[in-house]
Each structure stands twice: as structure tokens, then as C-alpha cells.
Design a protein around this motif. Structure first.
Motif, PDB file in Angstrom:
ATOM      1  N   PHE A 190      90.316 -15.364  46.258  1.00 21.81           N
ATOM      2  CA  PHE A 190      89.230 -15.570  45.324  1.00 21.81           C
ATOM      3  C   PHE A 190      88.786 -14.225  44.908  1.00 21.81           C
ATOM      4  O   PHE A 190      88.046 -13.443  45.637  1.00 21.81           O
ATOM      5  N   SER A 191      88.669 -13.538  43.556  1.00 22.16           N
ATOM      6  CA  SER A 191      87.927 -12.311  43.425  1.00 22.16           C
ATOM      7  C   SER A 191      87.192 -12.457  42.061  1.00 22.16           C
ATOM      8  O   SER A 191      87.447 -12.286  40.975  1.00 22.16           O
ATOM      9  N   PRO A 192      85.853 -12.526  42.494  1.00 26.42           N
ATOM     10  CA  PRO A 192      84.933 -12.540  41.634  1.00 26.42           C
ATOM     11  C   PRO A 192      84.519 -11.121  40.908  1.00 26.42           C
ATOM     12  O   PRO A 192      84.579 -10.031  41.626  1.00 26.42           O
ATOM     13  N   ARG A 223      86.131 -13.939  37.189  1.00 27.28           N
ATOM     14  CA  ARG A 223      87.006 -13.490  38.228  1.00 27.28           C
ATOM     15  C   ARG A 223      88.174 -13.062  37.825  1.00 27.28           C
ATOM     16  O   ARG A 223      88.562 -12.834  36.473  1.00 27.28           O
ATOM     17  N   ASP A 224      88.630 -12.050  38.603  1.00 33.88           N
ATOM     18  CA  ASP A 224      90.015 -11.373  38.490  1.00 33.88           C
ATOM     19  C   ASP A 224      91.126 -12.083  38.634  1.00 33.88           C
ATOM     20  O   ASP A 224      91.813 -11.801  39.792  1.00 33.88           O
ATOM     21  N   ASN A 225      91.718 -12.861  37.767  1.00 36.99           N
ATOM     22  CA  ASN A 225      92.926 -13.848  37.906  1.00 36.99           C
ATOM     23  C   ASN A 225      94.244 -12.796  38.196  1.00 36.99           C
ATOM     24  O   ASN A 225      95.136 -13.182  38.997  1.00 36.99           O
ATOM     25  N   ALA A 226      94.059 -11.548  37.752  1.00 31.23           N
ATOM     26  CA  ALA A 226      95.312 -10.903  37.828  1.00 31.23           C
ATOM     27  C   ALA A 226      95.419 -10.453  39.357  1.00 31.23           C
ATOM     28  O   ALA A 226      96.529 -10.365  39.934  1.00 31.23           O
ATOM     29  N   ALA A 262     101.173 -12.958  45.452  1.00 37.84           N
ATOM     30  CA  ALA A 262     102.644 -12.399  45.697  1.00 37.84           C
ATOM     31  C   ALA A 262     102.777 -11.858  47.092  1.00 37.84           C
ATOM     32  O   ALA A 262     103.847 -11.629  47.585  1.00 37.84           O
ATOM     33  N   GLN A 263     101.757 -11.034  47.389  1.00 37.75           N
ATOM     34  CA  GLN A 263     101.719 -10.023  48.613  1.00 37.75           C
ATOM     35  C   GLN A 263     101.838 -10.919  49.913  1.00 37.75           C
ATOM     36  O   GLN A 263     102.511 -10.408  50.848  1.00 37.75           O
ATOM     37  N   LEU A 264     101.181 -11.919  49.967  1.00 39.02           N
ATOM     38  CA  LEU A 264     100.710 -12.623  50.947  1.00 39.02           C
ATOM     39  C   LEU A 264     101.688 -13.800  51.390  1.00 39.02           C
ATOM     40  O   LEU A 264     101.441 -14.499  52.219  1.00 39.02           O
TER      41      LEU A 264
END
Length: 191
Positions: A149-151, A157-160, A167-169
Motif C-alpha cells: 500500500f503506497s499512499p 495512492r501510487d498504483n504503479a 512483482a518483486q516480492l
């Protein structure tokens, strides 16, 4: 009974694997190498507080575990939805200590019979070199999965970035596959 459950579409809830939290320090290394995200040293457990002496005692026991660690700073707050947050702050380089404390709070509450009241655990990350990116790695108890979750603002939020983190995790943590369950947690003290 299993046949009837399958026939009627009933499913058993996934039992949370609290030990999955111990995989976060290794995943943090991946986040730092791939995306330049570093731990903030802050994490929080969110749960619906129950009333009564037993619930108060369970919360008190969880707080006692955290305050016994002289390196940790602890705060308790309530959000606008009535959920209680127990937040702890460690040295950002001591992610293993932070995860251990969060696991202790979760285990204490679950062992006291309040496992169904646990909502999530959030561990904070930020962009390296002064970048303004923020990320919470959220563990959903009822699903046994993590999601990013990136507010970026009050309700944006930063969906990208969230998709990049997924993808990384994907190979390191059980990542929630249903994007509809990536709930925004605006009031978390972990970010």
C-alpha cells in the motif's frame, strides 16, 4: 461435511500464519535492491478491541512485551472506524527486532482468543536518498497474505509502485492475488 461445504460454496477461512512475518527482513533486502525502498523502523498491528477484563488484559500483556524492549517506542491509538492500532518504532536497521515485536503482539492477542479480531499488520518503508515514496507492507490475517500500500496524498495512492512491489516480492512472500482486497489503510500510524 466437506462435500456439503464444497457443494454449497462454503469455505473455511485461512488460518493466519504469523510466522510469515519473519520473511519480511529478507523481502526488505529485495525491496531495497530492486526499488530503493528502505525500512522506516515503524510497524503497527490493527485489531478490533473487545470489551471486558480479558480483552483489556490481553492488550495490556501485548503492550508489556513491547515496553520491556528498551529500544522500542510504543504508541496506542484508535482510528475513525474504531480499530485500535499498537505501533512500535525501532532503529530502521533493526527490522528483525521490529518484526519480532509485531509477531509478539499478534501472538499474544491470538493466544488470548482474539485472533478473529486481528485485522492487519503494517510495516513501513520509504524511498532511499530522501525520495518521498512511502510504502506499507500489509499482512492480512484473515487471508494469510501480504499486499503493498503506497499512499501519495490524502486519498490517492501510487498504483504503479504497488504493482512493482508485487512483482518483486511474488516469490518471497505470499502476495494477495485479488487486487480488490488491497484495501487502502489511510489511518495507519506505520506510515
Amino acid at each position: 461435511m466437506k462435500f456439503l461445504d464444497a457443494l454449497l460454496g462454503r469455505t473455511k477461512p485461512v488460518q493466519p500464519d504469523l510466522d510469515a512475518l519473519f520473511a519480511v527482513p529478507a523481502a526488505a533486502t529485495t525491496l531495497q535492491a530492486a526499488l530503493g525502498l528502505t525500512p522506516t523502523g515503524v510497524g503497527a498491528v490493527c485489531f478490533k478491541a473487545a470489551e471486558g477484563q480479558a480483552a483489556t488484559q490481553a492488550q495490556s500483556d501485548a503492550l508489556s512485551l513491547l515496553t520491556a524492549d528498551c529500544a522500542a517506542q510504543v504508541a496506542v491509538s484508535q482510528d475513525e472506524y474504531g480499530y485500535t492500532w499498537i505501533a512500535t518504532r525501532h532503529d530502521p536497521d533493526d527490522l528483525a527486532g521490529l518484526v519480532t515485536d509485531l509477531h509478539a503482539v499478534n501472538s499474544t492477542l491470538a493466544d488470548a482468543g482474539y485472533g478473529p479480531s486481528l485485522l492487519c499488520t503494517v510495516i513501513g518503508f520509504t524511498g532511499a536518498d530522501g525520495e518521498r515514496r512511502r510504502l506499507g507492507l500489509v499482512y492480512l490475517f484473515k487471508r494469510g497474505t501480504f499486499y503493498p500500500f503506497s499512499p501519495t496524498g490524502a486519498h490517492t495512492r501510487d498504483n504503479a509502485l504497488e504493482l512493482q512491489v508485487r512483482a518483486q516480492l511474488g516469490g518471497e512472500l505470499p502476495v494477495e492475488g485479488d487486487l480488490g482486497r488491497w484495501f487502502p489503510i489511510w489511518a495507519t500510524p506505520a506510515l
